[in-house]
Scaffold this motif. Structure first.
Motif, PDB file in Angstrom:
ATOM      1  N   ALA A  32       9.128  22.550 -26.462  1.00 40.31           N
ATOM      2  CA  ALA A  32       8.449  21.606 -27.037  1.00 40.31           C
ATOM      3  C   ALA A  32       8.130  20.575 -26.183  1.00 40.31           C
ATOM      4  O   ALA A  32       6.781  19.856 -26.613  1.00 40.31           O
ATOM      5  N   ALA A  33       8.630  20.110 -25.176  1.00 37.98           N
ATOM      6  CA  ALA A  33       8.059  19.099 -24.102  1.00 37.98           C
ATOM      7  C   ALA A  33       6.915  19.391 -23.503  1.00 37.98           C
ATOM      8  O   ALA A  33       6.013  18.527 -23.626  1.00 37.98           O
ATOM      9  N   PHE A  34       7.125  20.707 -23.240  1.00 35.76           N
ATOM     10  CA  PHE A  34       5.736  21.003 -22.246  1.00 35.76           C
ATOM     11  C   PHE A  34       4.632  21.128 -23.305  1.00 35.76           C
ATOM     12  O   PHE A  34       3.358  20.636 -23.086  1.00 35.76           O
ATOM     13  N   GLU A  35       4.720  21.709 -24.457  1.00 34.31           N
ATOM     14  CA  GLU A  35       3.717  21.761 -25.496  1.00 34.31           C
ATOM     15  C   GLU A  35       3.021  20.518 -26.028  1.00 34.31           C
ATOM     16  O   GLU A  35       1.937  20.103 -26.075  1.00 34.31           O
ATOM     17  N   ASN A  36       3.978  19.544 -26.043  1.00 38.67           N
ATOM     18  CA  ASN A  36       3.736  17.964 -26.351  1.00 38.67           C
ATOM     19  C   ASN A  36       2.790  17.492 -25.398  1.00 38.67           C
ATOM     20  O   ASN A  36       1.843  16.750 -25.803  1.00 38.67           O
ATOM     21  N   LEU A  37       3.336  17.666 -24.156  1.00 34.50           N
ATOM     22  CA  LEU A  37       2.696  16.939 -23.165  1.00 34.50           C
ATOM     23  C   LEU A  37       1.522  17.534 -22.915  1.00 34.50           C
ATOM     24  O   LEU A  37       0.209  16.822 -22.787  1.00 34.50           O
ATOM     25  N   GLN A  38       1.236  18.923 -23.011  1.00 32.58           N
ATOM     26  CA  GLN A  38      -0.134  19.752 -23.060  1.00 32.58           C
ATOM     27  C   GLN A  38      -1.130  18.992 -23.850  1.00 32.58           C
ATOM     28  O   GLN A  38      -2.350  18.955 -23.765  1.00 32.58           O
ATOM     29  N   ARG A  39      -0.635  19.023 -25.259  1.00 38.07           N
ATOM     30  CA  ARG A  39      -1.485  18.539 -26.389  1.00 38.07           C
ATOM     31  C   ARG A  39      -2.055  17.235 -26.165  1.00 38.07           C
ATOM     32  O   ARG A  39      -3.011  16.861 -26.472  1.00 38.07           O
ATOM     33  N   ILE A  40      -0.973  16.373 -25.612  1.00 37.90           N
ATOM     34  CA  ILE A  40      -1.486  14.787 -25.221  1.00 37.90           C
ATOM     35  C   ILE A  40      -2.487  14.732 -24.217  1.00 37.90           C
ATOM     36  O   ILE A  40      -3.628  14.098 -24.355  1.00 37.90           O
ATOM     37  N   CYS A  41      -2.408  15.768 -23.256  1.00 38.05           N
ATOM     38  CA  CYS A  41      -3.245  15.569 -21.979  1.00 38.05           C
ATOM     39  C   CYS A  41      -4.652  16.344 -22.480  1.00 38.05           C
ATOM     40  O   CYS A  41      -5.308  15.764 -22.083  1.00 38.05           O
ATOM     41  N   GLU A  42      -4.491  17.303 -23.332  1.00 36.12           N
ATOM     42  CA  GLU A  42      -5.981  17.884 -23.736  1.00 36.12           C
ATOM     43  C   GLU A  42      -6.565  16.886 -24.594  1.00 36.12           C
ATOM     44  O   GLU A  42      -7.924  16.898 -24.803  1.00 36.12           O
ATOM     45  N   THR A  43      -5.703  16.111 -25.497  1.00 35.59           N
ATOM     46  CA  THR A  43      -6.453  15.119 -26.265  1.00 35.59           C
ATOM     47  C   THR A  43      -7.255  13.896 -25.343  1.00 35.59           C
ATOM     48  O   THR A  43      -8.297  13.334 -25.750  1.00 35.59           O
ATOM     49  N   HIS A  44      -6.538  13.318 -24.401  1.00 40.55           N
ATOM     50  CA  HIS A  44      -6.916  12.393 -23.594  1.00 40.55           C
ATOM     51  C   HIS A  44      -7.397  12.547 -22.213  1.00 40.55           C
ATOM     52  O   HIS A  44      -8.233  11.655 -21.630  1.00 40.55           O
ATOM     53  N   LEU A  45      -6.997  13.654 -21.585  1.00 41.67           N
ATOM     54  CA  LEU A  45      -7.378  13.992 -20.319  1.00 41.67           C
ATOM     55  C   LEU A  45      -8.171  15.266 -20.031  1.00 41.67           C
ATOM     56  O   LEU A  45      -8.088  16.081 -19.156  1.00 41.67           O
ATOM     57  N   ALA A  46      -8.782  15.891 -21.146  1.00 36.43           N
ATOM     58  CA  ALA A  46      -9.232  17.295 -21.063  1.00 36.43           C
ATOM     59  C   ALA A  46      -9.874  17.630 -19.857  1.00 36.43           C
ATOM     60  O   ALA A  46     -10.934  16.923 -19.437  1.00 36.43           O
ATOM     61  N   GLY A  47      -9.439  18.569 -19.115  1.00 40.96           N
ATOM     62  CA  GLY A  47      -9.988  19.138 -18.038  1.00 40.96           C
ATOM     63  C   GLY A  47      -9.722  18.223 -16.676  1.00 40.96           C
ATOM     64  O   GLY A  47     -10.344  18.476 -15.572  1.00 40.96           O
ATOM     65  N   ARG A  48      -9.047  17.302 -16.679  1.00 41.06           N
ATOM     66  CA  ARG A  48      -8.859  16.086 -15.675  1.00 41.06           C
ATOM     67  C   ARG A  48      -7.287  16.227 -15.378  1.00 41.06           C
ATOM     68  O   ARG A  48      -6.770  15.413 -14.628  1.00 41.06           O
ATOM     69  N   TYR A  49      -6.454  17.265 -15.649  1.00 36.16           N
ATOM     70  CA  TYR A  49      -4.862  17.226 -15.477  1.00 36.16           C
ATOM     71  C   TYR A  49      -4.422  18.615 -15.022  1.00 36.16           C
ATOM     72  O   TYR A  49      -5.052  19.625 -15.318  1.00 36.16           O
ATOM     73  N   THR A  50      -3.289  18.393 -14.234  1.00 38.11           N
ATOM     74  CA  THR A  50      -2.526  19.512 -14.134  1.00 38.11           C
ATOM     75  C   THR A  50      -0.897  19.200 -14.479  1.00 38.11           C
ATOM     76  O   THR A  50      -0.823  18.141 -14.164  1.00 38.11           O
ATOM     77  N   ILE A  51      -0.377  20.206 -14.714  1.00 36.92           N
ATOM     78  CA  ILE A  51       1.172  19.804 -15.164  1.00 36.92           C
ATOM     79  C   ILE A  51       2.081  21.061 -14.255  1.00 36.92           C
ATOM     80  O   ILE A  51       1.480  22.333 -14.455  1.00 36.92           O
ATOM     81  N   GLU A  52       2.819  20.475 -13.671  1.00 33.91           N
ATOM     82  CA  GLU A  52       3.890  21.403 -12.680  1.00 33.91           C
ATOM     83  C   GLU A  52       5.130  21.290 -13.654  1.00 33.91           C
ATOM     84  O   GLU A  52       5.689  20.063 -13.782  1.00 33.91           O
ATOM     85  N   VAL A  53       5.688  22.326 -13.937  1.00 26.48           N
ATOM     86  CA  VAL A  53       7.126  22.306 -14.505  1.00 26.48           C
ATOM     87  C   VAL A  53       8.189  22.573 -13.528  1.00 26.48           C
ATOM     88  O   VAL A  53       7.753  23.674 -12.813  1.00 26.48           O
ATOM     89  N   VAL A  54       9.022  21.708 -13.517  1.00 28.92           N
ATOM     90  CA  VAL A  54      10.190  21.941 -12.386  1.00 28.92           C
ATOM     91  C   VAL A  54      11.279  22.250 -13.431  1.00 28.92           C
ATOM     92  O   VAL A  54      11.916  21.307 -14.128  1.00 28.92           O
TER      93      VAL A  54
END
Length: 67
Positions: A32-54
């Protein structure tokens, strides 16, 4: 219908964001944390972000190094 913002004529490049999400296993909360972060990033940073999950269960030393 939403209007698209017209691109600015500013020659400066847009910032790129590299995010790191720390989780402890693949639990429902970490998914859920990953999905929430991804949704926020798509809303505000579309195409300008990468997420690394550790996953701290697999790489605990990474947390100590990154603090």
């Amino acid at each position: 219908m939403k209007a698209k913002a017209s691109p600015s004529n500013d020659a400066s490049p847009r910032a790129e964001y590299q995010l790191r999400l720390y989780v402890a296993g693949q639990t429902s909360k970490s998914v859920a944390a990953f999905e929430n972060l991804q949704r926020i990033c798509e809303t505000h940073l579309a195409g300008r972000y990468t997420i690394e999950v550790v996953d701290l269960l697999h790489n605990p030393k990474l947390a100590a190094g990154d603090q």
